[in-house]
Design a protein around this motif. Structure first.
Motif, PDB file in Angstrom:
ATOM      1  N   ASN A 272       0.847  -1.206   0.000  1.00  0.00           N
ATOM      2  CA  ASN A 272       0.000   0.000   0.000  1.00  0.00           C
ATOM      3  C   ASN A 272       0.878   1.250   0.000  1.00  0.00           C
ATOM      4  OD1 ASN A 272      -2.270   1.588   0.057  1.00  0.00           O
ATOM      5  ND2 ASN A 272      -2.562   1.402   2.286  1.00  0.00           N
ATOM      6  N   LEU A 273       1.730   1.368  -1.051  1.00  0.00           N
ATOM      7  CA  LEU A 273       2.654   2.484  -1.191  1.00  0.00           C
ATOM      8  C   LEU A 273       2.597   2.993  -2.625  1.00  0.00           C
ATOM      9  CD1 LEU A 273       5.727   0.977   0.709  1.00  0.00           C
ATOM     10  CD2 LEU A 273       4.130   2.698   1.591  1.00  0.00           C
ATOM     11  N   ILE A 274       3.125   4.174  -2.824  1.00  0.00           N
ATOM     12  CA  ILE A 274       3.158   4.747  -4.168  1.00  0.00           C
ATOM     13  C   ILE A 274       4.312   4.113  -4.937  1.00  0.00           C
ATOM     14  CG2 ILE A 274       3.488   6.868  -5.516  1.00  0.00           C
ATOM     15  CD1 ILE A 274       2.338   8.430  -3.168  1.00  0.00           C
ATOM     16  N   ASN A 275       3.972   3.486  -6.082  1.00  0.00           N
ATOM     17  CA  ASN A 275       5.009   2.845  -6.891  1.00  0.00           C
ATOM     18  C   ASN A 275       4.943   3.248  -8.353  1.00  0.00           C
ATOM     19  OD1 ASN A 275       2.856   1.329  -7.967  1.00  0.00           O
ATOM     20  ND2 ASN A 275       3.124  -0.260  -6.379  1.00  0.00           N
ATOM     21  N   GLY A 276       4.028   4.168  -8.685  1.00  0.00           N
ATOM     22  CA  GLY A 276       3.935   4.679 -10.049  1.00  0.00           C
ATOM     23  C   GLY A 276       3.039   3.862 -10.950  1.00  0.00           C
ATOM     24  N   MET A 277       2.467   2.779 -10.455  1.00  0.00           N
ATOM     25  CA  MET A 277       1.631   1.930 -11.298  1.00  0.00           C
ATOM     26  C   MET A 277       0.199   1.850 -10.778  1.00  0.00           C
ATOM     27  SD  MET A 277       4.282  -1.193 -12.105  1.00  0.00           S
ATOM     28  CE  MET A 277       3.069  -2.040 -13.088  1.00  0.00           C
ATOM     29  N   GLU A 278      -0.130   2.781  -9.842  1.00  0.00           N
ATOM     30  CA  GLU A 278      -1.456   2.701  -9.245  1.00  0.00           C
ATOM     31  C   GLU A 278      -2.564   2.993 -10.255  1.00  0.00           C
ATOM     32  OE1 GLU A 278       0.994   4.528  -8.186  1.00  0.00           O
ATOM     33  OE2 GLU A 278       1.550   3.847  -6.178  1.00  0.00           O
ATOM     34  N   ASP A 279      -2.303   3.944 -11.150  1.00  0.00           N
ATOM     35  CA  ASP A 279      -3.350   4.381 -12.082  1.00  0.00           C
ATOM     36  C   ASP A 279      -3.231   3.728 -13.455  1.00  0.00           C
ATOM     37  OD1 ASP A 279      -4.321   6.079 -10.097  1.00  0.00           O
ATOM     38  OD2 ASP A 279      -2.936   7.684 -10.716  1.00  0.00           O
ATOM     39  N   LEU A 280      -2.242   2.857 -13.639  1.00  0.00           N
ATOM     40  CA  LEU A 280      -2.068   2.218 -14.938  1.00  0.00           C
ATOM     41  C   LEU A 280      -3.008   1.022 -15.071  1.00  0.00           C
ATOM     42  CD1 LEU A 280       1.827   2.243 -15.336  1.00  0.00           C
ATOM     43  CD2 LEU A 280       0.150   3.764 -16.424  1.00  0.00           C
ATOM     44  N   LYS A 281      -3.701   0.944 -16.230  1.00  0.00           N
ATOM     45  CA  LYS A 281      -4.579  -0.203 -16.463  1.00  0.00           C
ATOM     46  C   LYS A 281      -3.784  -1.476 -16.767  1.00  0.00           C
ATOM     47  CE  LYS A 281      -8.435   2.575 -18.240  1.00  0.00           C
ATOM     48  NZ  LYS A 281      -9.369   2.805 -19.371  1.00  0.00           N
ATOM     49  N   VAL A 282      -2.537  -1.294 -17.222  1.00  0.00           N
ATOM     50  CA  VAL A 282      -1.710  -2.450 -17.556  1.00  0.00           C
ATOM     51  C   VAL A 282      -0.743  -2.782 -16.424  1.00  0.00           C
ATOM     52  CG1 VAL A 282      -1.873  -2.075 -20.055  1.00  0.00           C
ATOM     53  CG2 VAL A 282      -0.070  -0.926 -18.732  1.00  0.00           C
ATOM     54  N   GLY A 283      -1.029  -2.296 -15.209  1.00  0.00           N
ATOM     55  CA  GLY A 283      -0.128  -2.557 -14.086  1.00  0.00           C
ATOM     56  C   GLY A 283      -0.029  -4.041 -13.749  1.00  0.00           C
ATOM     57  N   PHE A 284      -1.184  -4.685 -13.717  1.00  0.00           N
ATOM     58  CA  PHE A 284      -1.173  -6.124 -13.390  1.00  0.00           C
ATOM     59  C   PHE A 284      -0.467  -6.952 -14.464  1.00  0.00           C
ATOM     60  CE2 PHE A 284      -3.187 -10.324 -13.747  1.00  0.00           C
ATOM     61  CZ  PHE A 284      -2.784 -10.860 -12.522  1.00  0.00           C
ATOM     62  N   PRO A 285      -0.779  -6.718 -15.783  1.00  0.00           N
ATOM     63  CA  PRO A 285      -0.032  -7.467 -16.803  1.00  0.00           C
ATOM     64  C   PRO A 285       1.470  -7.230 -16.733  1.00  0.00           C
ATOM     65  CG  PRO A 285      -2.002  -6.516 -17.765  1.00  0.00           C
ATOM     66  CD  PRO A 285      -1.875  -5.938 -16.393  1.00  0.00           C
ATOM     67  N   ILE A 286       1.880  -5.972 -16.399  1.00  0.00           N
ATOM     68  CA  ILE A 286       3.316  -5.696 -16.297  1.00  0.00           C
ATOM     69  C   ILE A 286       3.944  -6.525 -15.177  1.00  0.00           C
ATOM     70  CG2 ILE A 286       5.015  -3.930 -15.693  1.00  0.00           C
ATOM     71  CD1 ILE A 286       3.261  -1.898 -17.160  1.00  0.00           C
ATOM     72  N   ALA A 287       3.288  -6.532 -14.015  1.00  0.00           N
ATOM     73  CA  ALA A 287       3.813  -7.316 -12.892  1.00  0.00           C
ATOM     74  C   ALA A 287       3.859  -8.800 -13.242  1.00  0.00           C
ATOM     75  CB  ALA A 287       2.951  -7.087 -11.650  1.00  0.00           C
TER      76      ALA A 287
END
Length: 308
Positions: A272-287
């Protein structure tokens, strides 16, 4: 059970005891014990010693009676830890009385009687009978050793297909049997060496003793060979089991390490920290792609190092 045999001219069955006959007592009952102790005045501890399954091969004199205890091979009909073992056979003699006592019904004694009947010659005296029993025991040790070798080969064929506990336990039990055989044969050899100087031996008896020595030596050497082979076989399969276990543990450890990286990456992005991918829709696919790539790289390294 008591059986009376006339052994002067062949081995013929008698209805009752006569002088210079052979009294064969197998699995003696209380009545048989009382008959031997009361009618022949045999020392009672003779029968007690013979009944002891662990009694060693030896000879003893008491009040004119001579007791010889010989170890003979025996196969247990029921399932047992040691299917092949040895049991004591007692030979009791005094003047015109010769008695054999065994608390087990063995194939050896059945075959001994059958063979002597086929010979149709009988025994020259009780000394000849004693040494022929020694010879028969040595021959039967060799027969049982052949059976044990067949069981060893069968277990090895099963283990070549699949290493299982049943075959390994079977080999362990056969190892116990070979230990009993080796100890008993060695005791019989020492007993025979002593009897040569205690009994009245003629030229024919000397030839018989030589035959017995040859058979006993062969039985002893065969037992040692099979014991060495079995011990080597057990060590080999023990090494195979350890090697297989090491391979399995190494594989499991490698898989655990590979699976650790996706868990680590998911933990970083799941904080629960700011990592720059909070608002990205492709955050989960990237991870997910990063986890797969790192896991694939680690897997390739392990395969290159032959760790899996």
């Amino acid at each position: 059970m008591r059986t009376y045999w006339n052994y002067n001219e062949g081995l013929t069955l008698l209805k009752e005891w006569q002088a210079n006959c052979w009294i064969q007592v197998t699995c003696p009952t209380d009545e048989d014990r009382q008959f031997l102790e009361n009618d022949f005045k045999i020392p009672d501890y003779f029968l007690t010693d013979i009944s002891d399954a662990d009694e060693r091969a030896r000879y003893e004199y008491d009040d004119g009676w001579m007791l010889i205890i010989l170890r003979i091979p025996y196969v247990k009909e029921i399932r047992s830890r040691t299917p092949y073992t040895t049991v004591p056979l007692g030979i009791i003699h005094k003047r015109d009385v010769t008695i054999t006592v065994c608390y087990y019904e063995t194939n050896m004694m059945i075959d001994f009687v059958s063979y002597q009947q086929k010979r149709g010659v009988g025994f020259t005296d009780y000394v000849d009978m004693i040494f022929r029993i020694f010879l028969s025991s040595a021959v039967w040790y060799l027969k049982r050793l052949k059976q044990i070798n067949s069981l060893i080969e069968k277990a090895k064929r099963n283990l070549d297909k699949e290493v299982n506990n049943e075959s390994l336990i079977g080999l362990s039990r056969l190892q116990d049997s070979l230990t009993y055989f080796a100890t008993s044969i060695r005791g019989n050899e020492n007993l025979l060496a002593k009897l040569k100087f205690k009994l009245q031996i003629d030229e024919l008896d000397a030839d018989m003793i030589e035959d017995v020595n040859i058979e006993m030596t062969q039985a002893k050497e065969t037992t040692n060979i099979y014991s060495d082979i079995l011990e080597s076989t057990m060590d080999t399969y023990s090494s195979i089991i350890n090697n297989n276990m090491n391979t399995v543990m190494r594989t499991l450890t490698s898989v655990t390490i590979i699976m650790m990286f996706p868990t680590l990456i998911a933990s970083f992005f799941g904080m629960n920290l700011i990592n720059g991918m909070e608002d990205l829709k492709v955050g989960f696919p990237i991870a997910l792609v990063i986890s797969i790539a790192v896991s694939g790289l680690i897997w390739w390294l392990f395969r290159h190092k032959r760790l899996i």
